[in-house]
Design a protein around this motif. Structure first.
Motif, PDB file in Angstrom:
ATOM      1  N   LEU A   1       1.653  -9.301  -0.625  1.00  0.00           N
ATOM      2  CA  LEU A   1       0.566  -8.374  -0.369  1.00  0.00           C
ATOM      3  C   LEU A   1       1.125  -6.977  -0.376  1.00  0.00           C
ATOM      4  CD1 LEU A   1      -2.306  -7.658   0.792  1.00  0.00           C
ATOM      5  CD2 LEU A   1      -1.233  -7.869   3.000  1.00  0.00           C
ATOM      6  N   CYS A   2       0.498  -6.119  -1.064  1.00  0.00           N
ATOM      7  CA  CYS A   2       0.873  -4.718  -1.044  1.00  0.00           C
ATOM      8  C   CYS A   2      -0.420  -3.926  -0.981  1.00  0.00           C
ATOM      9  CB  CYS A   2       1.697  -4.350  -2.264  1.00  0.00           C
ATOM     10  SG  CYS A   2       2.249  -2.645  -2.194  1.00  0.00           S
ATOM     11  N   ILE A   3      -0.664  -3.305   0.147  1.00  0.00           N
ATOM     12  CA  ILE A   3      -1.852  -2.483   0.290  1.00  0.00           C
ATOM     13  C   ILE A   3      -1.429  -1.073  -0.036  1.00  0.00           C
ATOM     14  CG2 ILE A   3      -3.595  -1.615   1.878  1.00  0.00           C
ATOM     15  CD1 ILE A   3      -3.261  -4.194   3.461  1.00  0.00           C
ATOM     16  N   SER A   4      -1.980  -0.543  -1.093  1.00  0.00           N
ATOM     17  CA  SER A   4      -1.636   0.795  -1.512  1.00  0.00           C
ATOM     18  C   SER A   4      -2.734   1.733  -1.030  1.00  0.00           C
ATOM     19  CB  SER A   4      -1.517   0.828  -3.037  1.00  0.00           C
ATOM     20  OG  SER A   4      -1.242   2.135  -3.453  1.00  0.00           O
ATOM     21  N   VAL A   5      -2.391   2.590  -0.086  1.00  0.00           N
ATOM     22  CA  VAL A   5      -3.364   3.510   0.493  1.00  0.00           C
ATOM     23  C   VAL A   5      -2.762   4.905   0.445  1.00  0.00           C
ATOM     24  CG1 VAL A   5      -4.730   4.068   2.528  1.00  0.00           C
ATOM     25  CG2 VAL A   5      -4.161   1.698   2.041  1.00  0.00           C
ATOM     26  N   SER A   6      -3.466   5.832  -0.189  1.00  0.00           N
ATOM     27  CA  SER A   6      -2.968   7.205  -0.249  1.00  0.00           C
ATOM     28  C   SER A   6      -3.119   7.871   1.104  1.00  0.00           C
ATOM     29  CB  SER A   6      -3.734   8.001  -1.305  1.00  0.00           C
ATOM     30  OG  SER A   6      -5.063   8.223  -0.873  1.00  0.00           O
ATOM     31  N   SER A   7      -2.337   8.914   1.341  1.00  0.00           N
ATOM     32  CA  SER A   7      -2.441   9.622   2.615  1.00  0.00           C
ATOM     33  C   SER A   7      -3.817  10.260   2.766  1.00  0.00           C
ATOM     34  CB  SER A   7      -1.334  10.661   2.747  1.00  0.00           C
ATOM     35  OG  SER A   7      -1.444  11.622   1.720  1.00  0.00           O
ATOM     36  N   ALA A   8      -4.424  10.683   1.654  1.00  0.00           N
ATOM     37  CA  ALA A   8      -5.779  11.247   1.730  1.00  0.00           C
ATOM     38  C   ALA A   8      -6.778  10.184   2.178  1.00  0.00           C
ATOM     39  CB  ALA A   8      -6.188  11.830   0.378  1.00  0.00           C
ATOM     40  N   SER A   9      -6.612   8.948   1.684  1.00  0.00           N
ATOM     41  CA  SER A   9      -7.502   7.859   2.100  1.00  0.00           C
ATOM     42  C   SER A   9      -7.314   7.540   3.571  1.00  0.00           C
ATOM     43  CB  SER A   9      -7.235   6.595   1.273  1.00  0.00           C
ATOM     44  OG  SER A   9      -7.577   6.810  -0.069  1.00  0.00           O
ATOM     45  N   LEU A  10      -6.065   7.534   4.037  1.00  0.00           N
ATOM     46  CA  LEU A  10      -5.809   7.284   5.449  1.00  0.00           C
ATOM     47  C   LEU A  10      -6.419   8.387   6.305  1.00  0.00           C
ATOM     48  CD1 LEU A  10      -2.124   6.004   5.495  1.00  0.00           C
ATOM     49  CD2 LEU A  10      -4.184   4.704   5.980  1.00  0.00           C
ATOM     50  N   ASP A  11      -6.309   9.640   5.847  1.00  0.00           N
ATOM     51  CA  ASP A  11      -6.907  10.752   6.584  1.00  0.00           C
ATOM     52  C   ASP A  11      -8.411  10.586   6.678  1.00  0.00           C
ATOM     53  OD1 ASP A  11      -4.432  11.901   6.969  1.00  0.00           O
ATOM     54  OD2 ASP A  11      -4.654  13.347   5.312  1.00  0.00           O
TER      55      ASP A  11
ATOM     56  N   ILE B   1       1.434  -9.495  13.103  1.00  0.00           N
ATOM     57  CA  ILE B   1       1.519  -9.696  11.656  1.00  0.00           C
ATOM     58  C   ILE B   1       2.676 -10.640  11.392  1.00  0.00           C
ATOM     59  CG2 ILE B   1       1.887  -8.616   9.408  1.00  0.00           C
ATOM     60  CD1 ILE B   1       0.831  -5.990  10.656  1.00  0.00           C
ATOM     61  N   VAL B   2       2.395 -11.755  10.719  1.00  0.00           N
ATOM     62  CA  VAL B   2       3.431 -12.726  10.366  1.00  0.00           C
ATOM     63  C   VAL B   2       3.428 -12.843   8.846  1.00  0.00           C
ATOM     64  CG1 VAL B   2       4.326 -15.060  10.692  1.00  0.00           C
ATOM     65  CG2 VAL B   2       2.959 -13.988  12.510  1.00  0.00           C
ATOM     66  N   ASP B   3       4.428 -12.249   8.213  1.00  0.00           N
ATOM     67  CA  ASP B   3       4.503 -12.230   6.744  1.00  0.00           C
ATOM     68  C   ASP B   3       5.967 -12.082   6.356  1.00  0.00           C
ATOM     69  OD1 ASP B   3       4.333 -11.603   3.952  1.00  0.00           O
ATOM     70  OD2 ASP B   3       2.308 -10.834   4.264  1.00  0.00           O
ATOM     71  N   ASP B   4       6.424 -12.871   5.387  1.00  0.00           N
ATOM     72  CA  ASP B   4       7.828 -12.808   4.992  1.00  0.00           C
ATOM     73  C   ASP B   4       8.136 -11.620   4.084  1.00  0.00           C
ATOM     74  OD1 ASP B   4       6.350 -13.923   2.916  1.00  0.00           O
ATOM     75  OD2 ASP B   4       7.939 -15.276   2.280  1.00  0.00           O
TER      76      ASP B   4
ATOM     77  N   ALA C   1       7.423  -5.352   2.785  1.00  0.00           N
ATOM     78  CA  ALA C   1       6.509  -4.317   2.289  1.00  0.00           C
ATOM     79  C   ALA C   1       5.073  -4.605   2.724  1.00  0.00           C
ATOM     80  CB  ALA C   1       6.599  -4.214   0.766  1.00  0.00           C
ATOM     81  N   SER C   2       4.686  -5.869   2.726  1.00  0.00           N
ATOM     82  CA  SER C   2       3.344  -6.247   3.169  1.00  0.00           C
ATOM     83  C   SER C   2       3.165  -5.955   4.646  1.00  0.00           C
ATOM     84  CB  SER C   2       3.079  -7.737   2.927  1.00  0.00           C
ATOM     85  OG  SER C   2       3.027  -8.007   1.561  1.00  0.00           O
TER      86      SER C   2
ATOM     87  N   MET D   1       0.478  -3.159   6.102  1.00  0.00           N
ATOM     88  CA  MET D   1      -0.575  -3.520   7.045  1.00  0.00           C
ATOM     89  C   MET D   1      -0.401  -2.780   8.368  1.00  0.00           C
ATOM     90  SD  MET D   1      -1.333  -7.542   6.371  1.00  0.00           S
ATOM     91  CE  MET D   1       0.356  -8.085   6.180  1.00  0.00           C
ATOM     92  N   ALA D   2       0.829  -2.690   8.857  1.00  0.00           N
ATOM     93  CA  ALA D   2       1.084  -1.989  10.121  1.00  0.00           C
ATOM     94  C   ALA D   2       0.681  -0.519  10.009  1.00  0.00           C
ATOM     95  CB  ALA D   2       2.551  -2.116  10.511  1.00  0.00           C
ATOM     96  N   MET D   3       1.018   0.123   8.894  1.00  0.00           N
ATOM     97  CA  MET D   3       0.654   1.527   8.705  1.00  0.00           C
ATOM     98  C   MET D   3      -0.861   1.706   8.664  1.00  0.00           C
ATOM     99  SD  MET D   3       3.579   2.732   5.986  1.00  0.00           S
ATOM    100  CE  MET D   3       2.724   4.243   5.604  1.00  0.00           C
TER     101      MET D   3
END
Length: 186
Positions: A1-11, A63-66, A69-70, A74-76
């Motif tokens: 899993l890779c969630i790609s979120v831009s800083s603008a989207s997070l803002d 969060i339990v994931d091997d 990056a995933s 998710m944590a971010m």
């Protein structure tokens, strides 16, 4: 899993969340009338830089994931949604078992678990360990899988668990977190 979120989207996500008109709440996200026994696990109350008391307990997401990056993505995302949430990350069953061997404290608000840790289906073993740690609590859980067939088979077998096929949509994950927090507050 890779969630790609831009800083603008997070803002934008944080601004939208912060603009919500809700009842006054503590930094933990729980209503002010939450019983002290729930807020205090025996740890001393901390005081924030502003001088405002901060409860010793904060809502927790596990969060339990091997995939590191995933877990980090998710944590971010969760911490951007609410910086008051305690996010605990585990990369394998052994680390989760070590955590659960100690008195685990209050149950998490949500458990996000990869279905395929080191082996297919090992995420369900992790869910079983978590359920045994808090047997009187209905755990909100999300199982993540890249296998569409596994996702279809899990849905009828686990009606209390949300199943997501990777890649996970950030808005869908935040929606699940919001529902889990709302359920805990009610």
């Amino acid at each position: 899993l890779c969630i790609s979120v831009s800083s603008a989207s997070l803002d934008r996500l944080f601004d939208a969340w912060a603009a919500q008109d809700t009842q006054p709440e503590l930094a933990s996200g729980l209503p002010q009338d939450t019983p002290a026994a729930v807020l205090d696990r025996g740890a001393p109350e901390q005081v924030a830089e502003t001088g405002t008391p901060v409860p010793a307990w904060r809502p927790r997401v596990l969060i339990v994931d091997d995939d590191p990056a995933s877990r980090t993505s998710m944590a971010m995302l969760i911490e951007a949604w609410d910086p008051g949430v305690d996010v605990s990350e585990f990369g394998h069953l052994g680390a989760l078992g070590d955590f659960l061997a100690q008195p685990p404290g209050p149950p998490p608000v949500l458990c996000i678990i990869d279905y395929h840790l080191s082996q297919p289906g090992e995420g369900m073993t992790a869910l079983g360990l978590l359920r045994r740690a808090w047997p009187r609590h209905r755990l909100n859980a999300a199982i993540l899988t890249g296998d569409g067939e596994a996702a279809r088979s899990l849905r009828p077998a686990e009606p209390t668990v949300d199943v997501f096929v990777k890649p996970v949509d950030a808005k869908a994950l935040i929606g699940l977190i919001e529902r889990a927090f709302a359920e805990q507050r009610s």
